[in-house]
Design an enzyme around this catalytic site. Sequence first.
Site, PDB file in Angstrom:
ATOM      1  N   PRO A  17      52.196  54.423  27.698  1.00 56.00           N
ATOM      2  CA  PRO A  17      52.664  55.629  26.993  1.00 56.00           C
ATOM      3  C   PRO A  17      52.900  56.796  27.948  1.00 56.00           C
ATOM      4  CG  PRO A  17      50.742  54.687  25.909  1.00 56.00           C
ATOM      5  CD  PRO A  17      50.871  53.992  27.219  1.00 56.00           C
ATOM      6  N   ARG A  57      70.035  40.725  28.372  1.00 55.43           N
ATOM      7  CA  ARG A  57      71.361  40.698  27.753  1.00 55.43           C
ATOM      8  C   ARG A  57      72.427  41.302  28.655  1.00 55.43           C
ATOM      9  NH1 ARG A  57      71.640  41.569  22.500  1.00 55.43           N
ATOM     10  NH2 ARG A  57      73.486  42.860  22.734  1.00 55.43           N
TER      11      ARG A  57
HETATM   12  C1  LIG Z   1      46.236  50.479  25.133  1.00 53.98           C
HETATM   13  N1  LIG Z   1      47.078  51.508  25.582  1.00 53.98           N
HETATM   14  C2  LIG Z   1      47.263  52.636  24.754  1.00 53.98           C
HETATM   15  C3  LIG Z   1      47.564  51.547  26.871  1.00 53.98           C
HETATM   16  C4  LIG Z   1      47.159  52.558  27.749  1.00 53.98           C
HETATM   17  C5  LIG Z   1      47.662  52.583  29.050  1.00 53.98           C
HETATM   18  C6  LIG Z   1      48.553  51.623  29.462  1.00 53.98           C
HETATM   19  C7  LIG Z   1      48.966  50.610  28.596  1.00 53.98           C
HETATM   20  C8  LIG Z   1      48.469  50.559  27.309  1.00 53.98           C
HETATM   21  C9  LIG Z   1      48.930  49.446  26.392  1.00 53.98           C
HETATM   22  N2  LIG Z   1      49.616  50.032  25.240  1.00 53.98           N
HETATM   23  C10 LIG Z   1      50.862  50.537  25.328  1.00 53.98           C
HETATM   24  C11 LIG Z   1      51.705  50.255  26.401  1.00 53.98           C
HETATM   25  C12 LIG Z   1      52.984  50.824  26.393  1.00 53.98           C
HETATM   26  C13 LIG Z   1      53.370  51.639  25.343  1.00 53.98           C
HETATM   27  C14 LIG Z   1      54.740  52.261  25.328  1.00 53.98           C
HETATM   28  N3  LIG Z   1      54.939  53.289  24.477  1.00 53.98           N
HETATM   29  O1  LIG Z   1      55.608  51.834  26.084  1.00 53.98           O
HETATM   30  C15 LIG Z   1      52.490  51.882  24.320  1.00 53.98           C
HETATM   31  N4  LIG Z   1      51.257  51.337  24.315  1.00 53.98           N
END
Ligand SMILES: CN(C)c1ccccc1CNc1ccc(C(N)=O)cn1
Length: 246
Positions: free
Chosen positions: A89, A154
Amino acid sequence: MRIDVISLFPEFVAQCAAFGVVGRAGERGLLSLHGWNPRDYAEGNYRRVDDRPFGGGPGMVMLIEPLRASLRAARDADPAPAKVIYLSPQGAPLTQAKVRELAGRERLILLCGRYEGVDERLIQAEVDEEISIGDYVLSGGELAAAVVVDAVARLREGVLNDAESAVQDSFEDGLLDCPHYTRPVEHELGPVPGVLMSGNHAQIARWRRMQALGRTWQRRPDLLDEATLSKADRKLLAEFREQLAV
Ligand SMILES: CN(C)c1ccccc1CNc1ccc(C(N)=O)cn1
């Protein structure tokens, strides 16, 4: 193109890539997908891949060493240099322009976090780019990795046939797509716009471009600001808006 996925659930991403045009790309040897599980590189009889966060707080953090060893194994599996992408995120938003850039590479390594994420020292040492597929939280990076695999695959030469790549084009210029219709012509849900039945291909292309511009203006004005519109485009959009005002 080779994509390696570092994940506690490597088969998850492989499954997502087993269907449709992306699955076909795999069968044609246009895309090879390899999964690496950090648990296979974890020491000790509990084979730990996570541990509690320094500073306290809820959840767990993925340990450096199992990830580092699985990344090393993935790199060493092929001589071509690889760009390491961490799905999180906190990453830069994934856009079609970024997808196009990634699709131009021969290798990608996608790092999927679970728990609360990964020890920052591993990210600083090994990750080239952090990418987010949108402003929401998932339980793991695997779905985000599957999105990247699909969007990139793709665009690879030979993956889409002519018809399929035509669909791709409508998003290529940064606009939303026009509406689509198929049989029957008459239906209780309404008719098909007459222009599409006219056989006049110039008029049909004009109508479709007007619809794409109009819908982008209505639904995603932010995309419209970024798009470079020709004079003809501006004229079509004005006509679309006049027709609304009627
Ligand atoms: C567990 N979490 C919150 C986490 C925290 C840090 C890294 C990865 C994660 C794995 N989760 C993700 C991964 C990507 C996205 C996105 N928006 O690309 C949303 N969530």
